[in-house]
Design a protein around this motif. Structure first.
Motif, PDB file in Angstrom:
ATOM      1  N   THR A  90       0.827  -1.211   0.000  1.00  8.70           N
ATOM      2  CA  THR A  90       0.000   0.000   0.000  1.00  8.70           C
ATOM      3  C   THR A  90       0.856   1.255   0.000  1.00  8.70           C
ATOM      4  OG1 THR A  90      -1.761  -1.177   1.187  1.00  8.70           O
ATOM      5  CG2 THR A  90      -1.818   1.219   1.245  1.00  8.70           C
ATOM      6  N   LYS A  91       1.929   1.226   0.780  1.00  4.15           N
ATOM      7  CA  LYS A  91       2.843   2.368   0.839  1.00  4.15           C
ATOM      8  C   LYS A  91       3.485   2.617  -0.524  1.00  4.15           C
ATOM      9  CE  LYS A  91       7.115   3.938   3.045  1.00  4.15           C
ATOM     10  NZ  LYS A  91       8.188   3.592   4.009  1.00  4.15           N
ATOM     11  N   MET A  92       3.879   1.548  -1.205  1.00  5.54           N
ATOM     12  CA  MET A  92       4.536   1.708  -2.499  1.00  5.54           C
ATOM     13  C   MET A  92       3.555   2.218  -3.553  1.00  5.54           C
ATOM     14  SD  MET A  92       7.083  -1.595  -2.648  1.00  5.54           S
ATOM     15  CE  MET A  92       8.020  -0.898  -3.975  1.00  5.54           C
ATOM     16  N   LEU A  93       2.301   1.761  -3.490  1.00  4.94           N
ATOM     17  CA  LEU A  93       1.311   2.204  -4.471  1.00  4.94           C
ATOM     18  C   LEU A  93       0.872   3.651  -4.225  1.00  4.94           C
ATOM     19  CD1 LEU A  93      -0.909  -1.007  -4.738  1.00  4.94           C
ATOM     20  CD2 LEU A  93       0.804  -0.187  -6.376  1.00  4.94           C
ATOM     21  N   ASN A  94       0.769   4.044  -2.969  1.00  3.03           N
ATOM     22  CA  ASN A  94       0.319   5.407  -2.644  1.00  3.03           C
ATOM     23  C   ASN A  94       1.410   6.449  -2.858  1.00  3.03           C
ATOM     24  OD1 ASN A  94      -2.178   4.423  -1.962  1.00  3.03           O
ATOM     25  ND2 ASN A  94      -1.745   4.336   0.240  1.00  3.03           N
ATOM     26  N   GLY A  95       2.669   6.027  -2.888  1.00  3.02           N
ATOM     27  CA  GLY A  95       3.762   6.987  -3.041  1.00  3.02           C
ATOM     28  C   GLY A  95       4.113   7.641  -1.716  1.00  3.02           C
ATOM     29  N   GLU A  96       5.049   8.619  -1.786  1.00  4.24           N
ATOM     30  CA  GLU A  96       5.515   9.278  -0.565  1.00  4.24           C
ATOM     31  C   GLU A  96       4.505  10.325  -0.082  1.00  4.24           C
ATOM     32  OE1 GLU A  96       8.088   8.287   0.994  1.00  4.24           O
ATOM     33  OE2 GLU A  96       8.832   6.909  -0.548  1.00  4.24           O
ATOM     34  N   ARG A  97       4.625  10.688   1.175  1.00  6.06           N
ATOM     35  CA  ARG A  97       3.748  11.702   1.742  1.00  6.06           C
ATOM     36  C   ARG A  97       4.054  13.083   1.160  1.00  6.06           C
ATOM     37  NH1 ARG A  97       4.241  11.608   8.026  1.00  6.06           N
ATOM     38  NH2 ARG A  97       6.426  11.858   7.419  1.00  6.06           N
ATOM     39  N   ALA A  98       3.025  13.908   1.108  1.00 10.33           N
ATOM     40  CA  ALA A  98       3.194  15.269   0.567  1.00 10.33           C
ATOM     41  C   ALA A  98       4.216  16.060   1.373  1.00 10.33           C
ATOM     42  CB  ALA A  98       1.849  15.993   0.558  1.00 10.33           C
ATOM     43  N   GLU A  99       4.274  15.846   2.679  1.00  5.75           N
ATOM     44  CA  GLU A  99       5.223  16.563   3.522  1.00  5.75           C
ATOM     45  C   GLU A  99       6.668  16.227   3.139  1.00  5.75           C
ATOM     46  OE1 GLU A  99       2.780  14.775   4.462  1.00  5.75           O
ATOM     47  OE2 GLU A  99       1.441  15.865   5.809  1.00  5.75           O
ATOM     48  N   ASP A 102       7.460  17.980  -0.172  1.00  3.22           N
ATOM     49  CA  ASP A 102       7.696  19.417   0.041  1.00  3.22           C
ATOM     50  C   ASP A 102       9.069  19.667   0.664  1.00  3.22           C
ATOM     51  OD1 ASP A 102       5.239  19.939  -1.021  1.00  3.22           O
ATOM     52  OD2 ASP A 102       4.209  20.113   0.916  1.00  3.22           O
ATOM     53  N   ALA A 103       9.459  18.823   1.599  1.00  2.00           N
ATOM     54  CA  ALA A 103      10.776  18.983   2.236  1.00  2.00           C
ATOM     55  C   ALA A 103      11.895  18.765   1.221  1.00  2.00           C
ATOM     56  CB  ALA A 103      10.920  18.004   3.397  1.00  2.00           C
ATOM     57  N   ALA A 109      15.737  23.573  -3.670  1.00  2.21           N
ATOM     58  CA  ALA A 109      15.836  25.024  -3.893  1.00  2.21           C
ATOM     59  C   ALA A 109      17.011  25.613  -3.137  1.00  2.21           C
ATOM     60  CB  ALA A 109      14.529  25.691  -3.458  1.00  2.21           C
ATOM     61  N   ASN A 110      17.231  25.172  -1.918  1.00  5.03           N
ATOM     62  CA  ASN A 110      18.349  25.653  -1.125  1.00  5.03           C
ATOM     63  C   ASN A 110      19.683  25.275  -1.766  1.00  5.03           C
ATOM     64  OD1 ASN A 110      19.601  26.827   1.264  1.00  5.03           O
ATOM     65  ND2 ASN A 110      20.011  24.706   1.894  1.00  5.03           N
ATOM     66  N   ALA A 111      19.762  24.008  -2.247  1.00  4.90           N
ATOM     67  CA  ALA A 111      20.998  23.563  -2.896  1.00  4.90           C
ATOM     68  C   ALA A 111      21.245  24.338  -4.185  1.00  4.90           C
ATOM     69  CB  ALA A 111      20.911  22.060  -3.175  1.00  4.90           C
ATOM     70  N   LYS A 112      20.165  24.662  -4.928  1.00  6.21           N
ATOM     71  CA  LYS A 112      20.316  25.420  -6.170  1.00  6.21           C
ATOM     72  C   LYS A 112      20.830  26.850  -5.888  1.00  6.21           C
ATOM     73  CE  LYS A 112      17.824  26.748 -10.343  1.00  6.21           C
ATOM     74  NZ  LYS A 112      16.526  26.728 -11.069  1.00  6.21           N
ATOM     75  N   ALA A 113      20.313  27.457  -4.825  1.00  5.67           N
ATOM     76  CA  ALA A 113      20.760  28.805  -4.462  1.00  5.67           C
ATOM     77  C   ALA A 113      22.237  28.814  -4.086  1.00  5.67           C
ATOM     78  CB  ALA A 113      19.902  29.339  -3.320  1.00  5.67           C
ATOM     79  N   TYR A 157      18.419  16.901  -6.043  1.00  8.60           N
ATOM     80  CA  TYR A 157      17.570  16.749  -7.229  1.00  8.60           C
ATOM     81  C   TYR A 157      17.142  15.285  -7.386  1.00  8.60           C
ATOM     82  CZ  TYR A 157      16.043  16.738 -12.080  1.00  8.60           C
ATOM     83  OH  TYR A 157      15.301  16.575 -13.230  1.00  8.60           O
ATOM     84  N   GLN A 158      18.047  14.342  -7.199  1.00  9.13           N
ATOM     85  CA  GLN A 158      17.721  12.922  -7.318  1.00  9.13           C
ATOM     86  C   GLN A 158      16.706  12.495  -6.255  1.00  9.13           C
ATOM     87  OE1 GLN A 158      18.525  10.955  -9.776  1.00  9.13           O
ATOM     88  NE2 GLN A 158      19.764  12.550 -10.768  1.00  9.13           N
ATOM     89  N   THR A 159      16.877  13.019  -5.034  1.00 11.27           N
ATOM     90  CA  THR A 159      15.927  12.703  -3.957  1.00 11.27           C
ATOM     91  C   THR A 159      14.528  13.202  -4.306  1.00 11.27           C
ATOM     92  OG1 THR A 159      17.680  12.807  -2.300  1.00 11.27           O
ATOM     93  CG2 THR A 159      15.429  13.003  -1.513  1.00 11.27           C
ATOM     94  N   TRP A 160      14.482  14.426  -4.834  1.00 11.28           N
ATOM     95  CA  TRP A 160      13.187  14.995  -5.212  1.00 11.28           C
ATOM     96  C   TRP A 160      12.548  14.202  -6.354  1.00 11.28           C
ATOM     97  CZ3 TRP A 160      11.851  17.654  -9.856  1.00 11.28           C
ATOM     98  CH2 TRP A 160      10.578  18.256  -9.811  1.00 11.28           C
ATOM     99  N   GLN A 161      13.371  13.788  -7.321  1.00 12.53           N
ATOM    100  CA  GLN A 161      12.867  12.996  -8.440  1.00 12.53           C
ATOM    101  C   GLN A 161      12.294  11.650  -7.966  1.00 12.53           C
ATOM    102  OE1 GLN A 161      12.283  14.738 -11.232  1.00 12.53           O
ATOM    103  NE2 GLN A 161      13.623  13.543 -12.584  1.00 12.53           N
ATOM    104  N   LYS A 162      13.004  11.002  -7.034  1.00  7.76           N
ATOM    105  CA  LYS A 162      12.558   9.709  -6.526  1.00  7.76           C
ATOM    106  C   LYS A 162      11.223   9.831  -5.813  1.00  7.76           C
ATOM    107  CE  LYS A 162      13.907   5.925  -3.470  1.00  7.76           C
ATOM    108  NZ  LYS A 162      14.949   5.390  -2.555  1.00  7.76           N
ATOM    109  N   LEU A 163      11.075  10.895  -5.018  1.00  4.23           N
ATOM    110  CA  LEU A 163       9.831  11.059  -4.257  1.00  4.23           C
ATOM    111  C   LEU A 163       8.650  11.412  -5.164  1.00  4.23           C
ATOM    112  CD1 LEU A 163      11.145  12.972  -1.111  1.00  4.23           C
ATOM    113  CD2 LEU A 163      10.544  10.555  -1.309  1.00  4.23           C
TER     114      LEU A 163
END
Length: 318
Positions: A90-99, A102-103, A109-113, A157-163
């Motif tokens: 169920t966790k894998m099908l629903n994906g990661e939490r919105a929180e 967002d984190a 964004a911080n790393a890009k700056a 960026y990779q972490t964000w892509q995975k989530l």
């Protein structure tokens, strides 16, 4: 006048000849019913024995209960593993939490700056080195800072892509397979638990209970025998001289001990092999002593008779 001993001898010869003729024209056996042997699937202690030997039983009735505490614990463990596998899928099908997404986006964004600032600092250092206003080592430090900032940005960026993209199809398929396996395990363990309750599989009479309350039964041991409440049959041994005449479908006359009226039975099976296998060549006289196990269906009038009654089958005139 003939001597008395001669008359007695003659009488014995006639009597023996008559007995021999009677034996040769009849096959002996017993009235039988199907016997159902119920076997234990685990070595456990008998904790309940609600039915006595000789009692009538119905299909589905509990005959013996074996201790089930151990198997209940195994089943509980299988159910827990099933719940865990279901939650993981169920966790894998629903994906990661919105929180979490967002984190990860904020970290990106911080790393890009920081990468932008490091790139500008490196550009300024390169210009100052060209004008010989700063040393080359300061430019190299700025380059190292720029490279470190870029590495941090790539990781974010990779972490964000995975989530945001979710789990791979292969990972989901693995989770689905694990769920199916745990479901099958629960079914298997529940079946093993049910088998600790020894129940009658057919209507009949409880013929035997080899083990008593409090005894531990071995695995694969016969723990109950039920005499099925079905139409009885005659089990007899046909002499070799009549085997060629007796086959499936032949009607024979059956005499049951204690029953005045003879019955008509139908042969349903006769053994191909004799009751014992000769270990050397046999003469014709020896072969005539062979017998073949035969089963004969009896009419409905025999339903009231108990198993084990001796009987004879007429063979003359087949």
């Amino acid at each position: 006048m003939k001597p008395i001993h001669f008359l007695i001898s003659s009488s014995l010869v006639v009597l023996l000849a008559a007995c021999s003729q009677q034996e040769s024209t009849q096959a002996s056996g017993t009235l039988e019913r199907d016997r159902i042997s119920l076997i234990s699937t685990a070595s456990e202690i008998v904790v309940k024995s609600p039915v006595k030997e000789g009692s009538k039983v119905e299909k589905g009735q509990l005959l013996l209960q074996l201790d089930s505490k151990n198997q209940k614990a195994v089943l509980a463990k299988a159910k827990a593993e099933l719940a865990q596998a279901q939650a993981n899928l169920t966790k894998m099908l629903n994906g990661e939490r919105a929180e979490d997404i967002d984190a990860a986006k904020a970290n990106l964004a911080n790393a890009k700056a920081k990468l932008t600032d490091a790139q500008k600092h490196y550009t300024r250092m390169s210009e100052l080195v060209a004008k010989k206003l700063v040393s080359i080592s300061e430019r190299d430090n700025a380059l190292a800072e720029r490279d470190a900032a870029k590495a941090t940005y790539d990781s974010a960026y990779q972490t964000w892509q995975k989530l945001t993209k979710g789990n791979r199809v292969e990972d989901i398929e693995v989770a689905q397979a694990q769920l199916a396996a745990t479901k099958a395990e629960v079914v298997l363990q529940r079946h093993k638990l049910d088998e600790l309750s020894i129940i009658a599989t057919r209507n009949g009479i409880l013929d035997s209970l080899p083990y008593h309350l409090g005894e531990r039964v071995p695995e694969h041991a016969v723990v109950a025998i039920v005499q099925a409440n079905t139409q009885p049959y005659a089990r007899v041994y046909i002499p070799e001289p009549y085997k060629h005449k007796v086959h499936s479908g032949v009607t024979l006359t059956v005499h049951v001990d204690g029953i005045d009226e003879a019955m008509k039975g139908t042969v349903r099976w006769i053994s191909v092999e004799p009751a014992f296998t000769p270990y050397r060549n046999m003469t014709e006289e020896d072969r005539s002593r062979l017998v073949y196990l035969t089963e004969i269906d009896l009419p409905d009038s025999a339903n009231r008779l108990p198993a084990g009654i001796p009987l004879q089958v007429d063979l003359e005139g087949i």
